[in-house]
Design a protein around this motif. Structure first.
Motif, short mmCIF file in Angstrom:
data_model
loop_
_atom_site.label_atom_id
_atom_site.label_comp_id
_atom_site.label_asym_id
_atom_site.label_seq_id
_atom_site.Cartn_x
_atom_site.Cartn_y
_atom_site.Cartn_z
N ARG A 35 0.83 -1.21 0.00
CA ARG A 35 0.00 0.00 0.00
C ARG A 35 0.87 1.26 0.00
NH1 ARG A 35 -1.19 3.46 3.79
NH2 ARG A 35 -0.32 2.15 5.42
N HIS A 40 3.27 5.68 -2.91
CA HIS A 40 4.44 6.53 -3.13
C HIS A 40 4.79 6.57 -4.64
CE1 HIS A 40 8.63 7.67 -1.32
NE2 HIS A 40 8.27 8.47 -2.29
N GLU A 44 4.65 9.74 -7.40
CA GLU A 44 5.75 10.20 -8.25
C GLU A 44 5.27 10.39 -9.69
OE1 GLU A 44 8.70 11.15 -7.35
OE2 GLU A 44 9.08 10.22 -5.40
N GLU A 74 11.30 12.28 -11.60
CA GLU A 74 10.09 11.80 -10.94
C GLU A 74 9.61 10.51 -11.59
OE1 GLU A 74 7.90 15.44 -11.33
OE2 GLU A 74 9.02 16.37 -9.71
N LYS A 105 -4.42 5.19 -3.56
CA LYS A 105 -4.31 6.65 -3.53
C LYS A 105 -2.98 7.12 -4.11
CE LYS A 105 -6.85 7.29 0.84
NZ LYS A 105 -7.11 5.92 1.34
N PHE A 110 -0.92 16.59 -5.12
CA PHE A 110 -0.90 16.73 -6.58
C PHE A 110 -2.28 17.01 -7.17
CE2 PHE A 110 2.88 14.14 -5.48
CZ PHE A 110 3.79 15.17 -5.66
N ASN A 134 10.17 13.49 4.85
CA ASN A 134 9.46 12.22 5.05
C ASN A 134 10.32 11.03 4.59
OD1 ASN A 134 7.74 10.33 3.03
ND2 ASN A 134 6.61 10.61 4.94
N LEU A 138 12.95 7.06 5.70
CA LEU A 138 12.59 5.81 5.00
C LEU A 138 13.82 5.08 4.45
CD1 LEU A 138 9.32 6.89 3.09
CD2 LEU A 138 9.48 5.41 5.11
N PRO A 199 -2.67 12.57 8.29
CA PRO A 199 -3.53 13.03 9.39
C PRO A 199 -2.77 13.11 10.72
CG PRO A 199 -4.12 10.81 8.67
CD PRO A 199 -3.14 11.33 7.68
N HIS A 210 -2.34 4.04 10.46
CA HIS A 210 -1.38 2.92 10.39
C HIS A 210 -0.12 3.19 11.19
CE1 HIS A 210 -3.85 1.57 7.04
NE2 HIS A 210 -3.76 2.78 6.53
N LEU A 274 -8.90 13.80 -0.60
CA LEU A 274 -8.69 12.35 -0.65
C LEU A 274 -9.90 11.62 -1.23
CD1 LEU A 274 -6.01 12.57 0.82
CD2 LEU A 274 -6.75 10.77 2.35
N1 FAQ Z 1 -2.23 11.97 0.54
O1 FAQ Z 1 -2.24 6.30 8.92
P1 FAQ Z 1 -1.70 7.24 7.94
C1 FAQ Z 1 6.56 12.83 -3.87
C2 FAQ Z 1 -3.80 8.35 3.80
S1 FAQ Z 1 6.26 12.97 -2.20
C3 FAQ Z 1 -3.08 10.95 0.34
O2 FAQ Z 1 -0.80 8.33 8.39
P2 FAQ Z 1 0.50 5.99 6.55
C4 FAQ Z 1 7.80 13.48 -4.45
C5 FAQ Z 1 -3.07 7.04 4.06
O3 FAQ Z 1 -2.71 6.42 2.85
C6 FAQ Z 1 4.60 12.31 -1.90
N2 FAQ Z 1 -3.38 10.04 1.29
O4 FAQ Z 1 -1.03 6.42 6.72
C7 FAQ Z 1 7.48 14.47 -5.47
C8 FAQ Z 1 -4.12 6.29 4.82
O5 FAQ Z 1 -5.12 5.83 3.90
P3 FAQ Z 1 -5.68 4.29 3.90
C9 FAQ Z 1 4.57 10.82 -1.77
C10 FAQ Z 1 -2.77 10.18 2.48
O6 FAQ Z 1 0.63 5.31 5.24
C11 FAQ Z 1 7.64 15.80 -5.19
C12 FAQ Z 1 -4.78 7.37 5.65
O7 FAQ Z 1 -4.55 8.59 4.97
N3 FAQ Z 1 5.34 10.36 -0.67
O8 FAQ Z 1 5.76 12.23 -4.50
C13 FAQ Z 1 -1.87 11.21 2.75
O9 FAQ Z 1 1.00 5.30 7.73
C14 FAQ Z 1 7.35 16.79 -6.16
C15 FAQ Z 1 -4.27 7.41 7.07
O10 FAQ Z 1 -2.91 7.93 7.12
C16 FAQ Z 1 5.07 9.21 -0.03
O11 FAQ Z 1 4.12 8.52 -0.37
C17 FAQ Z 1 -1.61 12.13 1.73
N4 FAQ Z 1 -0.76 13.18 1.89
O12 FAQ Z 1 1.27 7.41 6.44
C18 FAQ Z 1 7.01 14.09 -6.73
C19 FAQ Z 1 6.01 8.83 1.08
N5 FAQ Z 1 -1.44 11.08 4.02
O13 FAQ Z 1 -4.68 3.48 3.17
C20 FAQ Z 1 6.70 15.07 -7.69
C21 FAQ Z 1 5.78 7.46 1.61
C22 FAQ Z 1 -2.07 10.00 4.54
O14 FAQ Z 1 -5.84 3.87 5.31
C23 FAQ Z 1 6.87 16.42 -7.40
N6 FAQ Z 1 4.58 7.35 2.38
N7 FAQ Z 1 -2.88 9.47 3.61
O15 FAQ Z 1 -6.98 4.38 3.13
C24 FAQ Z 1 4.49 7.60 3.71
O16 FAQ Z 1 5.45 7.97 4.34
C25 FAQ Z 1 3.18 7.38 4.38
O17 FAQ Z 1 2.37 6.57 3.55
C26 FAQ Z 1 2.41 8.68 4.74
C27 FAQ Z 1 1.06 8.29 5.37
C28 FAQ Z 1 3.20 9.48 5.77
C29 FAQ Z 1 2.15 9.54 3.50
#
Ligand code: FAQ
Length: 315
Positions: A35, A40, A44, A74, A105, A110, A134, A138, A199, A210, A274
């Motif tokens: 997930r 992630h 990108e 990206e 998601k 974006f 962030n 990781l 959140p 999570h 979302l």
């Molecule tokens: N957007 O319990 P948590 C990039 C969802 S950087 C949408 O905190 P988790 C670079 C979450 O999925 C951006 N949904 O969840 C770039 C969960 O939903 P679910 C990407 C969000 O996973 C720059 C629910 O809320 N980076 O792309 C968001 O432990 C410029 C509960 O949340 C990553 O993905 C959100 N912002 O922590 C590219 C980094 N936040 O599945 C182009 C890796 C939360 O229960 C241009 N990911 N949700 O339905 C992570 O570190 C984690 O997944 C978090 C969320 C911190 C994003």
């Protein structure tokens, strides 16, 4: 047998060692990683669109070359991350289907529009800045392929952040109109960038979250709120250097906490985005689906080439 598997996994996690694709792992651990890594990766490739919108209109050849390189990076990060997800036994074609039909998601950020050239600066400075905050932890994630992918990704994100800062730096030293454009972009991207961290750790929103389990498994190393605070603390002095005023009247240094206090994030807006109701959700997914359909012939050609090559090798 299952107990032995569980013990090996627990021992590796307790010793802060990496879990590798062939190691036994609890099904929930695998699902959580699929997930997160997929979300992630989707971020990108969807994240290429807001800045991609400005490639034809970048204000100079130099800016255009830099922007093309960034957007290409990206795409590369997406490919890296889909490969990391595939080591968990899921196919990238399946992950793309899940993105296209809304079962998975991508980052909320974006779904906001890039209205002016300064938005490319604000994305680099704020969005890549948040991404680095962030993603650096990781690099120590318990799952080996994800952690290793993050090392290179973070190096490139650092370059992205610097180029965003430099766009805004240049605009802030330009005409009053250019300064206003930079300030307006920062005004629009600041709050969505804070929401990117997910959140809050407490209250209603945290209940279905999570974080606790992911931290126990060494996937997440910091909570959403901790990373958000680190981000604010890092950005305030940078905004001062730029001469940009961050759009938060409650932003002030708290001597006791040793951190900046900041105002309340609009979580209703976050959940609305979302659920698909942001300014650009429909446009982003429609564009992605179209790109996927337009690319069908490339995938077919690559498969045909691979099949031909395989038969040549075995002959
Ligand atoms: N957007 O319990 P948590 C990039 C969802 S950087 C949408 O905190 P988790 C670079 C979450 O999925 C951006 N949904 O969840 C770039 C969960 O939903 P679910 C990407 C969000 O996973 C720059 C629910 O809320 N980076 O792309 C968001 O432990 C410029 C509960 O949340 C990553 O993905 C959100 N912002 O922590 C590219 C980094 N936040 O599945 C182009 C890796 C939360 O229960 C241009 N990911 N949700 O339905 C992570 O570190 C984690 O997944 C978090 C969320 C911190 C994003």
């Amino acid at each position: 047998q299952r107990d032995a598997v569980g013990e090996d996994f627990d021992a590796l996690i307790a010793a802060d060692q990496r879990i590798e694709p062939r190691d036994a792992m609890p099904e929930k651990y695998r699902e959580t990683l699929i997930r997160q890594i997929a979300q992630h990766a989707h971020s990108e490739i969807i994240g290429m669109q807001p800045e991609g919108n400005w490639i034809t209109r970048a204000p100079s050849l130099r800016r255009k070359a830099i922007l093309i390189a960034k957007v290409q990076d990206e795409a590369g990060h997406g490919l890296y991350l889909y490969s990391a997800a595939e080591t968990l036994g899921v196919d990238r074609a399946e992950l793309l289907d899940r993105l296209h039909d809304g079962r998975q998601k991508y980052s909320s950020i974006f779904n906001y529009p890039t209205l002016t050239w300064a938005d490319c600066g604000a994305i680099g400075w704020l969005v890549d800045g948040a991404a680095i905050m962030n993603q650096v932890p990781l690099c120590r994630c318990s799952y080996g392929p994800y952690a290793r992918a993050m090392i290179r990704v973070c190096k490139e994100e650092s370059f992205h952040q610097r180029q965003g800062f430099e766009i805004l730096w240049t605009l802030m030293r330009g005409t009053p109109e250019q300064q206003a454009m930079a300030q307006d972009a920062a005004d629009r991207w600041w709050w969505p960038a804070l929401a990117m961290f997910g959140p809050p750790d407490t209250g209603e929103a945290a209940k279905g979250g999570h974080t606790e389990q992911s931290m126990a498994w060494g996937i997440k190393r910091f909570s959403n709120d901790d990373l958000r605070q680190k981000f604010v603390d890092m950005m305030v002095p940078q905004a001062d250097k730029l001469g940009i005023v961050l759009p938060d009247p409650e932003l002030r240094w708290n001597e006791e906490r040793g951190h900046y206090d900041f105002g309340e994030i609009d979580w209703d807006e976050f959940w609305r985005v979302l659920r698909g109701d942001g300014a650009c959700n429909a446009e982003r997914i429609a564009h992605r689906r179209r790109a996927h359909e337009d690319g069908a012939w490339v995938r077919e050609a690559a498969n045909a080439y691979a099949a031909k090559h395989a038969s040549t090798v075995t002959a």
